[in-house]
Scaffold this motif. Sequence first.
Motif, short mmCIF file in Angstrom:
data_model
loop_
_atom_site.label_atom_id
_atom_site.label_comp_id
_atom_site.label_asym_id
_atom_site.label_seq_id
_atom_site.Cartn_x
_atom_site.Cartn_y
_atom_site.Cartn_z
N ASP A 236 0.77 -1.06 -0.04
CA ASP A 236 -0.21 -0.09 -0.06
C ASP A 236 0.74 1.25 0.04
O ASP A 236 0.11 2.35 0.05
N ARG A 239 3.04 2.35 -6.01
CA ARG A 239 2.06 2.31 -6.95
C ARG A 239 3.21 2.09 -8.17
O ARG A 239 4.29 2.41 -8.27
N GLN A 270 0.17 -1.46 -5.03
CA GLN A 270 -1.60 -1.55 -4.62
C GLN A 270 -1.93 -0.57 -5.89
O GLN A 270 -3.22 -0.80 -6.46
N GLY A 271 -1.29 0.62 -6.23
CA GLY A 271 -1.71 1.57 -6.98
C GLY A 271 -1.26 1.05 -8.47
O GLY A 271 -0.04 0.79 -8.85
N ASP A 297 -9.51 -6.71 -4.74
CA ASP A 297 -10.42 -5.78 -3.92
C ASP A 297 -9.66 -4.55 -3.58
O ASP A 297 -10.38 -3.56 -3.14
N ASP A 298 -8.44 -4.69 -3.25
CA ASP A 298 -7.70 -3.62 -2.56
C ASP A 298 -7.01 -2.61 -3.73
O ASP A 298 -5.98 -1.86 -3.15
N ARG A 299 -6.88 -3.12 -4.94
CA ARG A 299 -6.39 -2.43 -5.84
C ARG A 299 -6.93 -1.02 -6.16
O ARG A 299 -7.90 -0.91 -6.24
N ILE A 300 -5.91 -0.10 -5.99
CA ILE A 300 -6.15 1.38 -6.44
C ILE A 300 -5.93 1.72 -8.00
O ILE A 300 -4.74 1.66 -8.30
N PHE A 330 -15.74 0.57 -9.76
CA PHE A 330 -14.93 0.44 -8.67
C PHE A 330 -15.36 1.09 -7.45
O PHE A 330 -14.74 0.63 -6.25
N GLU A 333 -13.70 5.17 -3.67
CA GLU A 333 -12.47 5.12 -2.86
C GLU A 333 -11.52 4.29 -3.61
O GLU A 333 -10.22 4.12 -2.83
N ARG A 334 -11.88 3.51 -4.62
CA ARG A 334 -10.61 3.01 -5.19
C ARG A 334 -10.07 3.66 -6.65
O ARG A 334 -9.35 3.01 -7.37
N VAL A 335 -10.48 4.99 -6.66
CA VAL A 335 -10.04 5.47 -7.92
C VAL A 335 -9.31 6.93 -7.75
O VAL A 335 -10.02 7.67 -6.76
#
Length: 377
Positions: A236, A239, A270-271, A297-300, A330, A333-335
Amino acid sequence: MIRTTHVGSLPRGAELTDLLFAMEAGEAVDTARLDAVLSLAVDDCVRRQVAAGIDIVSDGEMAKISYATYIKDRISGFDGDSPRQPPADLEAFPSFLARQAKGGGTPSYRRPRCVGEVRPVTLAPLEDDLRRFAAARAAHGPQDAFMNAASPGVIALFQPNDFYPDDDAYLEALAEAMRPEYEAIVAAGLILQLDSPDLGLGRHMMFKNRSDADYLVRIARHVAVLNHALRNVPADRVRMHVCWGNYEGPHHCDVEMETILPVLMQAKPQGLLFETANPRHQHDWEAFAAHRGLIPDDRILIPGVIDSTTNFIEHPRVVANRIGQFVDLFGAERVIAGTDCGFSTFAGFGAVDPEIVWAKLAALAEGAALASSRIAA
């Protein structure tokens, strides 16, 4: 609700560019003057990012001649220069390739080759970057910050191997040599951005004479080596930027996002930053829609909603619409809203006028605010 960022490089002033190229040429440069010019440049670019409404800022890569070749001053094993290999799409249009070269569309700087053992030499240039960036952040108070570093794969893409027995050995050596830089950036409290155009651009450059199947095997290896280099870094705090080349051109040889998406999802960061603003990749949101099950599910996701190769200033409603395509898939919160690529990939080289860069970043922030208001409504 929708935060903003960009890929990293920002326009460098004429004085700084001249100093960087003087150092590149081996000329004597007053180090105190260089540090002063760099400090002012970093401070100014952070100030202007915050003023434009960018939430997650960078130091603009002010101290780097380019995003991949800067490593020759930090790790051993590199010397000389490498002949330029044009990407396959430009080879298909030789008249356009000649026009680009004649018009200054091909940046001129040294791309050394690997001629010896690759190992860490010094973190002093990075420590200077961190010091200047920390001072600028303290002065201007951005929400968050990141710093770029070259991935092992992109170093291999632009700096050929003349020393190691095979590509795998070269990649592994690069990963271990770069690992201290990666860990130091995160230890300084910054988000680490790994620049990895080898995973996209590499298809029509490094691997242009190979099959898609061979290419996918190779970039999967690039990802595995990168993951190993990040073994001590939390996902996290990292990126990864993937692109198909930050140049105006046909781009008809670009590999489809749908083809490489499964490999990209194997990467630890993660990013994920990627292009969706330019005409060749505006449809790439469809790949994410069709393969939502591939996306952890945690991918940004950080889609580029501003084109880095045109002086058009995107309308904020266009920006908001582009952001909305990913928010609908998505969730907000994930963008994070980003740019297709950097605005000054090489010192003194950029397709977009420096003042227009700042106007485009302001349009990015305005579009993100509009997208956020639509969500809130």
